[in-house]
Scaffold this motif. Structure first.
Motif, mmCIF file in Angstrom:
data_model
loop_
_atom_site.group_PDB
_atom_site.id
_atom_site.type_symbol
_atom_site.label_atom_id
_atom_site.label_comp_id
_atom_site.label_asym_id
_atom_site.label_seq_id
_atom_site.Cartn_x
_atom_site.Cartn_y
_atom_site.Cartn_z
ATOM 1 N N UNK A 108 -28.911 -11.535 -29.786
ATOM 2 C CA UNK A 108 -27.617 -11.804 -29.172
ATOM 3 C C UNK A 108 -26.585 -12.204 -30.215
ATOM 4 N N UNK A 109 -26.988 -13.017 -31.158
ATOM 5 C CA UNK A 109 -26.083 -13.407 -32.253
ATOM 6 C C UNK A 109 -25.574 -12.168 -32.970
ATOM 7 N N UNK A 110 -26.461 -11.200 -33.201
ATOM 8 C CA UNK A 110 -26.070 -9.962 -33.885
ATOM 9 C C UNK A 110 -25.140 -9.120 -33.012
ATOM 10 N N UNK A 111 -25.451 -9.039 -31.713
ATOM 11 C CA UNK A 111 -24.612 -8.254 -30.801
ATOM 12 C C UNK A 111 -23.186 -8.787 -30.777
ATOM 13 N N UNK A 112 -23.036 -10.086 -30.703
ATOM 14 C CA UNK A 112 -21.707 -10.683 -30.664
ATOM 15 C C UNK A 112 -20.984 -10.517 -31.993
ATOM 16 N N UNK A 113 -21.723 -10.673 -33.089
ATOM 17 C CA UNK A 113 -21.116 -10.495 -34.410
ATOM 18 C C UNK A 113 -20.653 -9.048 -34.601
ATOM 19 N N UNK A 114 -21.474 -8.102 -34.170
ATOM 20 C CA UNK A 114 -21.116 -6.688 -34.296
ATOM 21 C C UNK A 114 -19.872 -6.349 -33.477
ATOM 22 N N UNK A 115 -19.686 -7.066 -32.372
ATOM 23 C CA UNK A 115 -18.514 -6.840 -31.517
ATOM 24 C C UNK A 115 -17.323 -7.695 -31.940
ATOM 25 N N UNK A 116 -17.474 -8.424 -33.043
ATOM 26 C CA UNK A 116 -16.418 -9.286 -33.574
ATOM 27 C C UNK A 116 -15.984 -10.334 -32.546
ATOM 28 N N UNK A 117 -16.991 -10.995 -31.935
ATOM 29 C CA UNK A 117 -16.721 -12.067 -30.983
ATOM 30 C C UNK A 117 -17.206 -13.386 -31.583
#
Length: 211
Positions: free
Chosen positions: A160-169
């Motif tokens: 989840x940390x990676x998903x949010x980082x990839x989405x620039x959130x």
């Protein structure tokens, strides 16, 4: 003196807004088996906890995102939290649906979100991150700038940390899973012998089965 995240963790445990059940796991909406369940709606019934939460959440928003112009809650559990924050900061409030309304205007955003506004999303629990990702996409598609988000509790799963980082959130939590477990052990809300099970689940929640 305890830090705000630990104070919040203690308060959540005191009002039974967090329940641990490693021996008889809960089933989340995602289908995951989980030794923990969050009943954060209980916060609304406890004035002292509610006041603590709204002040802390507002403080984080102002410190991290001083240019914020609109507060947008992620439907549905975060709506009252977002309203509290928007009220204390005297800012406009909207909320983002998980899917379009099935009648009337078929809105994805409820409220009046004008274009080119700087928005901060308010979330209750961040686990898979799906709600935050959907809300971010809707806000950006509405020609607004997403500054970031603040949440009550972030499980901080690696994927989840990676998903949010990839989405620039940029998501800022008031409390994390690690802090919650630490508080539960110290307050004897769980047996210390159960802590390894809780850590094991956190490492791979999607595939965890309690033996």
């Amino acid at each position: 003196m305890k830090k705000p995240d630990r104070l919040l963790a203690d308060k959540l445990l005191e009002i039974s807004a967090v329940k641990f059940q490693p021996e008889l796991p809960f089933v989340w909406g995602s289908g995951w088996n989980s030794p923990i369940y969050n009943d954060d709606r209980r916060i609304l019934s406890y004035v002292d906890v509610r006041n603590f939460l709204k002040v802390e959440m507002s403080r984080v928003v102002l410190e991290a995102f001083p240019d914020v112009e609109v507060i947008a809650a992620v439907s549905t559990a975060a709506i009252p939290l977002g309203m509290l924050v928007a009220d204390i900061l005297s800012l406009p409030f909207v909320y983002v649906r998980s899917s379009p309304k099935d009648h009337g205007l078929e809105n994805l955003i409820e409220g009046d979100l004008q274009i080119n506004k700087k928005v901060v999303i308010v979330e209750d629990i961040v686990a898979t991150g799906g709600g935050s990702l959907r809300a971010a996409e809707v806000i950006r598609d509405s020609a607004c700038e997403l500054l970031g988000g603040v949440c009550l509790l972030d499980y901080q799963f690696a994927k989840t940390v990676k998903r949010l980082a990839d989405a620039d959130i940029k998501m800022l939590p008031l409390c994390t899973y690690d802090t919650l477990v630490e508080a539960a052990v110290d307050s004897k809300s769980i047996d210390p012998a159960q802590e390894p099970t809780l850590r094991e689940w956190h490492n791979d929640p999607a595939n965890w089965i309690n033996d």
